[in-house]
Scaffold this active site. Structure first.
Site, PDB file in Angstrom:
ATOM      1  N   ALA A  75       0.838  -1.206   0.000  1.00 49.12           N
ATOM      2  CA  ALA A  75       0.000   0.000   0.000  1.00 49.12           C
ATOM      3  C   ALA A  75       0.866   1.248   0.000  1.00 49.12           C
ATOM      4  CB  ALA A  75      -0.892   0.014   1.240  1.00 49.12           C
ATOM      5  N   THR A 117      -5.077   0.054   9.644  1.00 48.05           N
ATOM      6  CA  THR A 117      -4.457   1.162  10.367  1.00 48.05           C
ATOM      7  C   THR A 117      -5.433   1.814  11.346  1.00 48.05           C
ATOM      8  OG1 THR A 117      -3.664   3.436  10.067  1.00 48.05           O
ATOM      9  CG2 THR A 117      -5.089   2.602   8.370  1.00 48.05           C
ATOM     10  N   TYR A 141      -5.802   8.400   2.982  1.00 53.66           N
ATOM     11  CA  TYR A 141      -5.144   7.128   3.299  1.00 53.66           C
ATOM     12  C   TYR A 141      -6.061   6.251   4.164  1.00 53.66           C
ATOM     13  CZ  TYR A 141      -2.125   3.955   5.898  1.00 53.66           C
ATOM     14  OH  TYR A 141      -1.599   2.852   6.509  1.00 53.66           O
ATOM     15  N   ALA A 282      -2.140  19.072   9.247  1.00 51.73           N
ATOM     16  CA  ALA A 282      -3.577  18.866   8.996  1.00 51.73           C
ATOM     17  C   ALA A 282      -3.961  17.412   9.241  1.00 51.73           C
ATOM     18  CB  ALA A 282      -3.903  19.255   7.557  1.00 51.73           C
TER      19      ALA A 282
END
Ligand code: UDP
Length: 321
Positions: A75, A117, A141, A282
């Site tokens: 990934a 994640t 993501y 951010a």
């Protein structure tokens, strides 16, 4: 089992390859080497250079090598880049995983262990974060990883697939012999950047000191990559034994602030970390700390290397080497 590790030349993948082999599995590595390192792949392993979007190549490998299970790390994983170039992330992560899943379906490979994640949770509403917490990712993501988790669940209910998604918190540290560590072509992670700041005398930017935390900097749950690798082996074996799909958090249930990490690096290295305070980055939540009860209870998983000093010492030894 015959296990194909896709993305096995990467940081967490390479550690997992080692752990699977130590447990007696026959391991094959598939990686496009876009961010992975061939040096991290043992010389005596069957290595295939390929992209997960190449379904024909995958189908050939599944049939030729009688693959029983896939462990999927392949990934793109840079949060900032994902916001600027979502097409790259949806193509590589989501389209790539669908290609992998379709190849598995075609070849009758039944088990997938997926590298997910904590970014799937976004800004948590309560801590520690359990697997049942609401998933509201704040960046592209995290959204690609959540989209993959949904596709896994849908494939699992419709086809002959069992999956386990492992939601990592902050992977860190290096192998104890300093042979494998964290080396990204573009480094964005805190601990390697602090070690670079120490050795290159280039100030680290601390992203924000006005968060609602005791010292104002963000708190994260850092877990040793060796403990992550062990969890993969246990999760794979559990999935095959129970024939059930599952989702587990992997972390330590302990959070450290950016300034606490800097202090620990100074203690371990005996050197001063130069840093400046910069604006917030951010999409950074103030605190992310895992609840890992589920993995401990269901997998019999125990943390062995995730004391912060051990994590940083191993990363430092690898960095020096
Ligand atoms: N961080 C920082 N300076 C850096 C890189 C990271 O202050 O140069 C902070 C970041 O804001 C976060 C923590 O370190 O609070 C861990 O960031 P990292 O990118 O390593 O992992 P993430 O938590 O984003 O997955």
């Amino acid at each position: 089992m015959n296990v194909l590790v896709v993305g096995g030349a990467g940081y967490i993948g390479a550690h997992t390859v080692q752990a699977l082999r130590e447990r007696g599995h026959k391991v094959f590595v598939y990686d496009n080497l876009s961010t992975g390192n061939l040096e991290a792949v043992p010389e005596d392993i069957h290595f295939f250079e390929g992209d997960i979007r190449d379904g024909d190549f995958l189908r050939h490998i599944f049939a030729e090598y009688l693959i029983d299970a896939v462990v999927h790390f392949a990934a793109c994983s840079l949060v900032g880049e994902s916001m600027q170039d979502p097409a790259k992330y949806y193509n590589n992560n989501v389209v790539g995983t669908l290609s992998l899943l379709n190849a598995m379906k075609g070849a009758g490979v039944e088990y997938l262990l997926f590298s997910s994640t904590a970014a799937v949770y976004g800004e948590p509403t309560s801590l520690p974060i359990t697997e049942t917490a609401l998933c509201q990712p704040t960046n592209v993501y995290g959204r690609t990883k959540l989209a993959i988790e949904w596709s896994l669940a849908d494939y699992a209910q419709a086809y002959n697939l069992k999956y386990t998604a492992l939601r990592y918190f902050n992977a860190a540290g290096a192998s104890l012999d300093a042979s494998i560590g964290e080396a990204h072509p573009v480094e964005t992670h805190l601990i390697p950047l602090i070690l670079q700041a120490v050795t290159k005398h280039k100030a680290l930017q601390v992203f924000g000191d006005d968060y609602p935390t005791p010292d104002g900097t963000c708190i994260r749950d850092y877990i040793h990559v060796l403990d992550l690798a062990t969890a993969h082996v246990l999760a794979l074996e559990k999935m095959v034994q129970t024939q059930q799909s599952a989702v587990y958090n992997l972390g330590t249930e302990t959070g450290f602030s950016v300034l606490e990490i800097i202090k620990m690096v100074e203690q371990v290295t005996g050197l001063v970390v130069p840093y400046t305070i910069s604006p917030r980055r951010a999409g950074d939540p103030a605190r992310l700390v895992a609840s890992v009860n589920k993995a401990k209870q269901q997998l019999g998983w125990q943390l062995q290397h995730s004391d912060l000093q051990q994590i940083i010492s191993s990363a430092w030894q690898w960095h020096c080497k």
